[in-house]
Design a protein around this motif. Structure first.
Motif, PDB file in Angstrom:
ATOM      1  N   LYS A   1      37.217  36.368  35.255  1.00  0.00           N
ATOM      2  CA  LYS A   1      38.282  35.952  34.337  1.00  0.00           C
ATOM      3  C   LYS A   1      39.590  35.749  35.088  1.00  0.00           C
ATOM      4  CE  LYS A   1      38.781  37.591  30.149  1.00  0.00           C
ATOM      5  NZ  LYS A   1      38.869  38.491  28.986  1.00  0.00           N
ATOM      6  N   THR A   2      39.933  36.675  35.967  1.00  0.00           N
ATOM      7  CA  THR A   2      41.162  36.562  36.754  1.00  0.00           C
ATOM      8  C   THR A   2      41.124  35.320  37.639  1.00  0.00           C
ATOM      9  OG1 THR A   2      41.399  38.961  36.765  1.00  0.00           O
ATOM     10  CG2 THR A   2      42.636  37.756  38.424  1.00  0.00           C
TER      11      THR A   2
ATOM     12  N   GLU B   1      41.564  32.211  35.532  1.00  0.00           N
ATOM     13  CA  GLU B   1      42.944  32.099  35.066  1.00  0.00           C
ATOM     14  C   GLU B   1      43.858  31.595  36.182  1.00  0.00           C
ATOM     15  OE1 GLU B   1      44.019  35.942  33.544  1.00  0.00           O
ATOM     16  OE2 GLU B   1      42.677  35.771  31.833  1.00  0.00           O
ATOM     17  N   LYS B   2      43.704  32.140  37.388  1.00  0.00           N
ATOM     18  CA  LYS B   2      44.591  31.774  38.496  1.00  0.00           C
ATOM     19  C   LYS B   2      44.269  30.400  39.075  1.00  0.00           C
ATOM     20  CE  LYS B   2      45.757  36.403  40.050  1.00  0.00           C
ATOM     21  NZ  LYS B   2      45.625  37.402  41.123  1.00  0.00           N
TER      22      LYS B   2
ATOM     23  N   SER C   1      43.650  29.977  30.137  1.00  0.00           N
ATOM     24  CA  SER C   1      44.417  31.100  29.590  1.00  0.00           C
ATOM     25  C   SER C   1      43.492  32.172  29.033  1.00  0.00           C
ATOM     26  CB  SER C   1      45.352  30.605  28.487  1.00  0.00           C
ATOM     27  OG  SER C   1      44.601  30.184  27.372  1.00  0.00           O
ATOM     28  N   GLU C   2      44.048  33.351  28.887  1.00  0.00           N
ATOM     29  CA  GLU C   2      43.304  34.502  28.347  1.00  0.00           C
ATOM     30  C   GLU C   2      42.731  34.194  26.964  1.00  0.00           C
ATOM     31  OE1 GLU C   2      41.816  38.380  28.027  1.00  0.00           O
ATOM     32  OE2 GLU C   2      42.928  37.684  29.759  1.00  0.00           O
TER      33      GLU C   2
END
Length: 119
Positions: A39-40, A43-44, A49-50
């Motif tokens: 997930k991180t 996102e990066k 987005s979350e």
């Protein structure tokens, strides 16, 4: 003599059960860490987005250490699969159907590979 054998057998069963319990707890912890790491990373590196994540689920695989499946909002019929063969996470492909036959993110994931080592 029978009592001693019964006690030894029960002790052995107890130790084996304890070892299996610890192994299962470690597996679950590794799966949760992989889910968070992916997930991180998404996102990066991909600007997801979350709130866009519908589901992120890691499971054990015999071919690879883990298979991590990601479902995104807006693409409910598509599940993206990532594999973790060793200490890396790689994009494997998408499963499911949509109007385009592939998910919107599929091309992006393929052209910009996610291959990141564990910290």
């Amino acid at each position: 003599m029978k009592k001693v054998l019964v006690i030894l057998a029960l002790s052995l069963i107890g130790l084996l059960s304890f070892a299996v319990g610890i192994s299962y707890a470690e597996l679950q912890s590794n799966q949760q860490n992989s889910e968070k790491q992916l997930k991180t990373m998404l996102e990066k590196h991909h600007g997801i987005s979350e709130a866009s994540f519908l589901e992120v689920k890691a499971s054990f695989s015999l071919q690879h250490r883990q298979v991590i499946q990601v479902r995104l909002r807006g693409e409910p019929a598509i599940t993206y699969e990532f594999i973790q063969p060793e200490r890396t996470i790689e994009y494997s492909g998408s499963i499911g159907t949509s109007v385009e036959k592939v998910g919107k993110q599929d091309e992006i994931f393929r052209s910009m590979p996610l291959k990141v080592g564990e910290n």
